[in-house]
Design an enzyme around this catalytic site. Structure first.
Site: not given
Length: 466
Positions: A147, A149, A152, A165, A187
């Site tokens: 994840d 991005k 994060n 995260d 995401t």
């Protein structure tokens, strides 16, 4: 009277948090919150160190069966101690709460920086270099974020990137029999096309795709794949349809085309990224040191119930804690950074043998640092070599003048995983023939007698294709 109840409840919850951390951490302002957790700024009252404390509602996660998920996140954060990853210092729990005491990164999210507009190329490159360093390190230790991005990714006060995260991350032990992951996660704007296909995916390649999207966002100030209709956006991702702004250099466009290759088989790998001309510009190769591992779990008082969390990933026995304290006084080896680890290949022997070069050799061992240093001292004593030590570096110097002066050998111990060390041996002076004889007759047999690396340890090393 009814209106006062919520206030009383909030007060009781705040009191519980403060009661648990009284005398250890002083709770400050709320930094953010999610469905199951809130994150507070806090201060260690003993050291004055600023930390972030993630407070998780145990009842909520037990209700929907997420306790194993929390344990896995703790285990993952223990594996990935790197300068560009937010560190977990300590885990505590009460009957109703779980507390993650983490590194406080006060520069905010990378997203906030990008939201103001595109970054200068040299700044974007620096962030991308640090991101790849962190991701490569994770992959080498069998951890896949899934994840990645800008939301994060945090920035510290010096402008260095910190990946955070790991809630959706996975470990190599979760790979199915077909060698792939199958959980649909991530995401939408940053997810790889093979995840959308729902036929299984290589999580390492998925992370690389996300890194490519992040690089595009840093340089362009907007997403490569965007549409108000999410299905239309998924179609663009699946087809790899994106356009580079006019200010992108040919070098950058070529790199992005490899990062955002819809075919995971031909998508660029971590070693190839590290050897890319655009990536390498201005890169500083730095070995980093990990401070003593402070991670442990603590009950607040004897009435608290830890049974629901009591396994090796969260709680420790008294003997284990005593062992930690005893070894805390020993020097901690430098941790090999991603660029060191990635240079290893399938040919790197994990059975305890040397990987030899002209004037150097590497040796992998599961033995503790103290045992390795003792063994080097023992070898030196047998051949009447003098020994000098500093932290995890050992210098062996012969007393006899050879053809090219006395033989001098430097050995340095690095940490590859929490249970695996690499001993790097180099000839610093003297005759090569004499050095090779010493290695074959004394050094190699001596180090082979130490605890060798296991098959489980080898899973942390990258393969030639990754």
């Amino acid at each position: 009277m009814a209106a006062a109840a919520p206030t009383a409840t909030r007060s009781a919850k705040q009191k519980e948090i403060q009661g648990l951390l009284l005398g250890r951490y002083e709770i400050g302002k709320l930094l953010g919150h999610g469905t199951f957790a809130k994150v507070y700024h806090a201060r260690n009252v003993k050291t004055g160190e600023n930390v972030a404390i993630k407070v998780i509602d145990k009842e909520k996660i037990l209700k929907i069966g997420l306790i194993a998920h929390i344990k896995r996140e703790i285990s993952i954060l223990r594996r990935v101690r790197h300068p560009n990853i937010v560190q977990l210092f300590e885990v505590m729990a009460t009957k109703s709460k779980i507390f993650f005491v983490m590194e406080y990164v006060k520069g905010g999210e990378l997203f906030n920086k990008v939201a103001k507009g595109r970054l200068k190329e040299e700044v974007a490159r620096k962030y991308f270099q640090q991101l790849i360093s962190a991701v490569a390190f994770c992959h080498a230790r069998g951890v896949y974020h899934r994840d990645l991005k800008p939301e994060n990714i945090l920035l510290d006060e010096d402008g260095n990137l910190k990946v955070s995260d790991f809630g959706l991350s996975a470990i190599s032990e979760q790979i199915k029999q077909d060698g792939l992951f199958h959980t649909f996660c991530g995401t939408p704007a940053y997810v790889a096309p093979e995840v959308l296909a729902r036929k299984g995916y290589d999580a390492a390649k998925v992370d690389i795709w996300s890194c490519g999207v992040i690089l595009f966002v840093l340089m362009a100030g907007h997403l490569p794949f965007h549409d108000q209709n999410i299905m239309a956006m998924y179609k663009k991702i699946y087809k790899g349809e994106f356009r580079c702004p006019r200010w992108f250099t040919p070098e950058l466009i070529r790199l992005l085309s490899r990062l955002l290759d819809t075919n995971p088989e031909t998508r660029i790998t971590i070693p190839e990224i590290m050897n890319n001309k655009w990536f390498k510009r201005g890169f500083k190769h730095v070995k980093f040191y990990i401070e003593d591992d402070k991670l442990c779990s603590v009950n607040d008082d004897e009435n608290d119930d830890m049974e629901s969390l009591s396994d090796q990933s969260l709680s420790e026995s008294e003997s284990e804690l005593d062992t930690r304290k005893r070894f805390a006084r020993l020097p901690r080896p430098a941790s090999l950074n991603a660029f060191d680890i990635i240079s290893f290949s399938r040919g790197f022997d994990l059975s305890g043998l040397f990987e030899e070069g002209s004037d150097g050799a590497r040796f992998v061992s599961g033995a503790p640092v103290s045992n390795i240093i003792s063994k080097l001292e023992e070898i030196a004593k047998v051949v009447s070599f003098s020994v000098r030590k500093k932290d995890c570096r050992v210098s062996l110097e012969g007393s006899r003048e050879g053809v090219r002066g006395p033989l001098t050998i430097a050995a340095e111990i690095f940490e590859l995983t929490p249970s695996l060390r690499v001993v790097e041996v180099k000839k610093k002076g003297g005759d090569r023939v004499e050095y090779e004889e010493f290695c074959n007759r004394e050094l190699k047999p001596g180090l082979q007698s130490l605890a060798p690396a296991t098959a489980a340890d080898s899973s942390y090393l990258p393969s030639d294709t990754e």
